[in-house]
Each structure stands twice: as C-alpha cells, then as structure tokens.
Design an enzyme around this catalytic site. Structure first.
Site, short mmCIF file in Angstrom:
data_model
loop_
_atom_site.label_atom_id
_atom_site.label_comp_id
_atom_site.label_asym_id
_atom_site.label_seq_id
_atom_site.Cartn_x
_atom_site.Cartn_y
_atom_site.Cartn_z
N CYS A 119 0.63 3.76 2.19
CA CYS A 119 1.19 4.37 3.36
C CYS A 119 2.39 3.62 3.77
CB CYS A 119 -0.06 4.40 4.36
SG CYS A 119 -0.71 2.86 4.86
N CYS A 171 0.73 -1.15 0.13
CA CYS A 171 0.11 0.06 -0.21
C CYS A 171 0.87 1.17 0.05
CB CYS A 171 -0.91 -0.07 1.30
SG CYS A 171 -0.18 0.37 2.73
#
Length: 136
Positions: free
Chosen positions: A48, A46
């Site tokens: 993040c 992902c």
C-alpha cells in the site's frame, strides 16, 4: 532491518520529488522545529506504500498550495527516527505507511494506514490537497 538495496528505490520514490530523508532522532527534531508546514511521510516496504501512499504524495504536490517542508522516515530501517516522528503524531497509534501534516510543529492533519490501504492514490492525493489548501 531491510537491506539497503531493497529499500533504495522506495526511498527514491520520495527523495526524487523533494522529500528529505530523516535518519536520526536529531534529524526529526530539527525538521519539526521548522516554521511553516511540514509533511511527514512514514514510508514502508508494504504494497500500500508502493501503490497508494507514495503515488498519492507525489500527485498531491501538483497542487498550487504545498507544504513548506517535505520529510520522510522509513519504518523498519531508520527505527529510532521513525519512533521519534511517531511521537509527534500522538494520539494516533503507530502505523506505516502514514502521513502527517504539521503547522509550526503542531499536528493538523493525519492519514493513518487504514486511510491509505485499499484506496487509490488519487483519493489520497485529494485528501492531502484539501489539507494543503486549508493549512499551507
């Protein structure tokens, strides 16, 4: 399961700075049996993880006090190892990315995804270095 070519650079973000990859349940158990402090990073594909978690981990290692052991599992790739690592993080629910600091096998600090997502890497590093200063 993600293709190996896709996750290779994401793995290397951590292995290039000293993290040991844990691919099996036995690897995780062996890492958690080590004395001293162990930082476990549950890595992921992902955004993040790329923008916040991995850079935060890297910055935190510039601190004078750091964990004795640096290990990582990759969510969505090494599923059994990731599940085993998450088992050590109970009572926290599974999330990725996340980071957990253990001292002599006992969970002493946890950063869940909601502590990582949307926060700058420097803030994550500050959180980790505070834990390192207390427990390492």
């Amino acid at each position: 399961m993600y293709p190996a070519d896709l996750v290779k650079p994401m793995r290397e973000d951590l292995t290039n700075i000293g993290f040991q990859e844990l691919h099996t349940v036995a690897d995780v158990d062996a890492a958690m049996e080590k004395k001293g402090t162990t930082l476990v990073v549950v890595n992921s594909v992902c955004g993040c993880a790329a923008a916040n978690a991995r850079p935060g981990a890297r910055i935190s290692l510039q601190n004078t006090k750091t964990p004795d052991n640096l290990v990582t599992v990759f969510a969505g790739v090494d599923s059994e190892a990731t599940d085993k690592a998450r088992g050590y993080m109970i009572p926290f629910p599974p999330s990725s990315p996340c980071m957990a600091l253990f001292k002599d096998g006992e969970l002493v600090h946890m950063l869940e995804r909601h502590h990582i997502e949307g926060r700058p890497a420097e803030m994550i590093a500050d959180n980790l270095t505070s834990a390192f200063n207390e427990f390492c």
